[in-house]
Design an enzyme around this catalytic site. Structure first.
Site, mmCIF file in Angstrom:
data_model
loop_
_atom_site.group_PDB
_atom_site.id
_atom_site.type_symbol
_atom_site.label_atom_id
_atom_site.label_comp_id
_atom_site.label_asym_id
_atom_site.label_seq_id
_atom_site.Cartn_x
_atom_site.Cartn_y
_atom_site.Cartn_z
ATOM 1 N N SER A 277 0.881 -0.331 0.553
ATOM 2 C CA SER A 277 0.360 -0.337 0.327
ATOM 3 C C SER A 277 0.569 1.449 0.259
ATOM 4 O O SER A 277 2.021 1.256 0.285
ATOM 5 C CB SER A 277 -1.014 0.018 1.250
ATOM 6 O OG SER A 277 -1.251 1.237 1.351
ATOM 7 N N LYS A 283 0.862 -3.468 5.280
ATOM 8 C CA LYS A 283 -0.178 -3.855 4.205
ATOM 9 C C LYS A 283 1.043 -4.603 3.296
ATOM 10 O O LYS A 283 1.666 -4.404 2.193
ATOM 11 C CB LYS A 283 -1.261 -3.196 3.062
ATOM 12 C CG LYS A 283 -1.985 -2.411 3.842
ATOM 13 C CD LYS A 283 -2.915 -3.263 4.097
ATOM 14 C CE LYS A 283 -4.400 -2.727 4.778
ATOM 15 N NZ LYS A 283 -5.675 -2.595 3.426
ATOM 16 N N GLU A 290 -7.710 -10.433 -6.697
ATOM 17 C CA GLU A 290 -8.637 -9.492 -6.735
ATOM 18 C C GLU A 290 -8.305 -9.294 -7.866
ATOM 19 O O GLU A 290 -9.699 -8.793 -8.796
ATOM 20 C CB GLU A 290 -8.572 -8.646 -6.221
ATOM 21 C CG GLU A 290 -8.680 -8.666 -4.326
ATOM 22 C CD GLU A 290 -7.810 -7.469 -3.378
ATOM 23 O OE1 GLU A 290 -7.583 -6.478 -3.957
ATOM 24 O OE2 GLU A 290 -7.930 -7.400 -1.964
#
Ligand code: ARG
Length: 473
Positions: A277, A283, A290
């Site tokens: 991130s 992260k 996804e």
């Protein structure tokens, strides 16, 4: 730019019309198939004496040269032409003069484009089949390693009964195996050559369509020329099968995303397949999974788009059918990319055996087995269900698992329980005793793995089904 069909026109095409009509920006994708089709067509014309030996040789050589030059980048496909067919023909005429003008004898762009799209799709069907085979190989390897890795099986995303990782992944093995079956099926059904259908009604030349079909590796010629130029069923079938592949990959992605979450930690996606991130330093995101889940939509879109395009088209060729290409190409590239990336992610993913087992041990995944224990000791199943329900309530209250209860505590709820209950509801027993074929028990699982291995050792391309043989005559 002069068009192939300029003869009966007295005015130049409006530039906007020209742009709207042109397909070269996307049909150049099958330049190879277009030229391979032309080579086969010319060879057939030569064999039939429609072209002289000299003309045949010159044309074949010139098309091969053009193909080679496009492939090496010496020759660029210019967008000034309407479509790939015009580009190739114009380049030939440029090089061979009148001989070049003979290429299109006994052929229409309608059967030509039908052939090109079919050849291209056939190649993609095989490519997807190969990628599916690769993911199956990876799955089988992980399955073999995890026959004894316990994990909770879920229904409604609630822990249900213990299974193993091998068993869970085995479900995806079946899905991708069926996907391959669909590829094989489509390949067989589309194995007929439309070339020689002409514009729609065949031609008056003495074409040998069996010969052309053979040169291009088809089982035979398409048996109706109107269908030959206007059939896109194979593409709809392929897009439908690709949509199903994506649905499978998307479900799998969703599980990987859940398993990779902080709460689950069943798996860790390899650094090479995760992303960070820009603001939150901690992260490690499952972006690949996804994206695969997200890209499913555009593949479904291609299927619905083509179904819709085709639904109102009268026989035979209509220009609507040019719309079969862009979204279909995008879908094919998308699925190939997703399969390759997902396979890479899967083969490098770390499975957290301890977390999975710990999770399987709590959440009452052995409640069914506790009820079965009572049934085996003469309690009717419905009563047993009620007794175990009380046990679960008791455990929730005390924040313990069934296995943590003492025999006295159990007996207080039902006197039927004896010391052997602990062995009967251990996670290992719950799995091991599920040994009918298809169940997670190690014995059953090993049998299935052996069958899957046998399956992977076969090559379907060597087996021509009987129905197809009868059509090859
Ligand atoms: N670009 C056309 C297509 O993709 C090729 C066939 C053109 N045929 C015609 N009669 N305009 O379908």
């Amino acid at each position: 730019m002069a068009q192939l069909w300029g003869g009966r026109f007295t005015k130049e095409t409006d530039q906007l019309v020209y742009n709207f009509n042109a397909s070269i920006s996307f049909d150049k994708k099958f330049y190879r198939q277009d030229m391979e089709g032309s080579i086969a067509h010319v060879k057939m014309l030569g064999k039939q004496g429609i072209l002289t030996e000299r003309e045949t040789e010159d044309l074949v050589k010139a098309v091969k040269d053009i193909l080679h030059e496009v492939e090496t980048g010496e020759l660029t496909i210019s967008h000034e032409y309407e479509d790939i067919h015009s580009f190739v023909e114009a380049t030939l005429i440029d090089r061979l003069g009148d001989t070049g003008k003979k290429l299109h004898t006994g052929r229409s762009r309608n059967d030509q484009v039908a052939l090109d799209m079919r050849l291209y799709t056939r190649q993609e069907v095989l490519a997807v089949d190969e990628l599916l085979e690769e993911i199956l190989q990876v799955l089988l390897k992980v399955m073999e390693e995890h026959v004894d890795t316990y994990m909770p099986g879920f229904t409604h995303l609630q822990k249900a009964q213990p299974v193993t990782l091998a068993h869970h992944l085995g479900a995806y093995f079946e899905m991708f195996k069926r996907d391959r079956g669909r590829m094989q099926d489509i390949y067989r059904r589309m194995d007929y050559c439309p070339l020689g259908s002409g514009a729609l009604a065949g031609t008056t030349y003495d074409l040998d369509r069996y010969y052309t079909a053979d040169l291009l590796g088809f089982a035979g010629p398409a048996l109706n020329s109107m269908d030959g130029v206007s059939d896109r069923d194979y593409l709809i079938e392929f897009l439908s099968a690709l949509s199903t592949v994506m649905m499978h990959l998307s479900r799998f992605s969703e599980e990987v995303i859940i398993w990779n979450s902080n709460e689950y930690q069943f798996v860790e996606i390899d650094d090479a397949y995760s992303t960070g991130s820009s603001i939150m330093p901690q992260k490690k995101n499952p972006d690949i999974a996804e994206l695969v889940r997200g890209k499913t939509g555009r593949v479904y879109g291609a299927l619905v788009s083509l179904l819709t395009t085709m639904k109102g088209i009268p026989l035979a060729y209509n220009k609507d059918m040019q719309e079969d290409k862009e979204l279909a190409f995008d879908a094919m590239d998308t699925v190939k990319g997703c399969l390759a990336l997902f396979t890479g992610m899967l083969s490098t993913m770390n499975f957290n055996k301890d977390r999975m087992e710990a999770s399987a041990k709590n959440g009452f995944t052995n409640a069914t087995d506790a009820a079965d224990y009572l049934v085996n000791h003469g309690v009717p199943f419905r009563d047993a269900h009620g007794i175990v329900g009380q046990i679960v309530l008791y455990c929730i209250d005390k924040n313990i698992a069934i296995d943590d209860m003492s025999l006295d505590e159990l007996k207080a709820i039902s006197p039927v329980f004896e010391e052997d209950i602990f062995e009967a509801v251990s996670m290992e027993t719950c799995v091991r005793k599920r040994l009918t074929i298809g169940a997670p028990g190690q014995e059953a699982m090993k049998k299935v793995i052996a069958l899957e291995k046998e399956y992977l050792a076969q090559d379907w391309k060597n087996e021509i089904p009987d129905w197809e043989k009868s059509l090859m005559k």
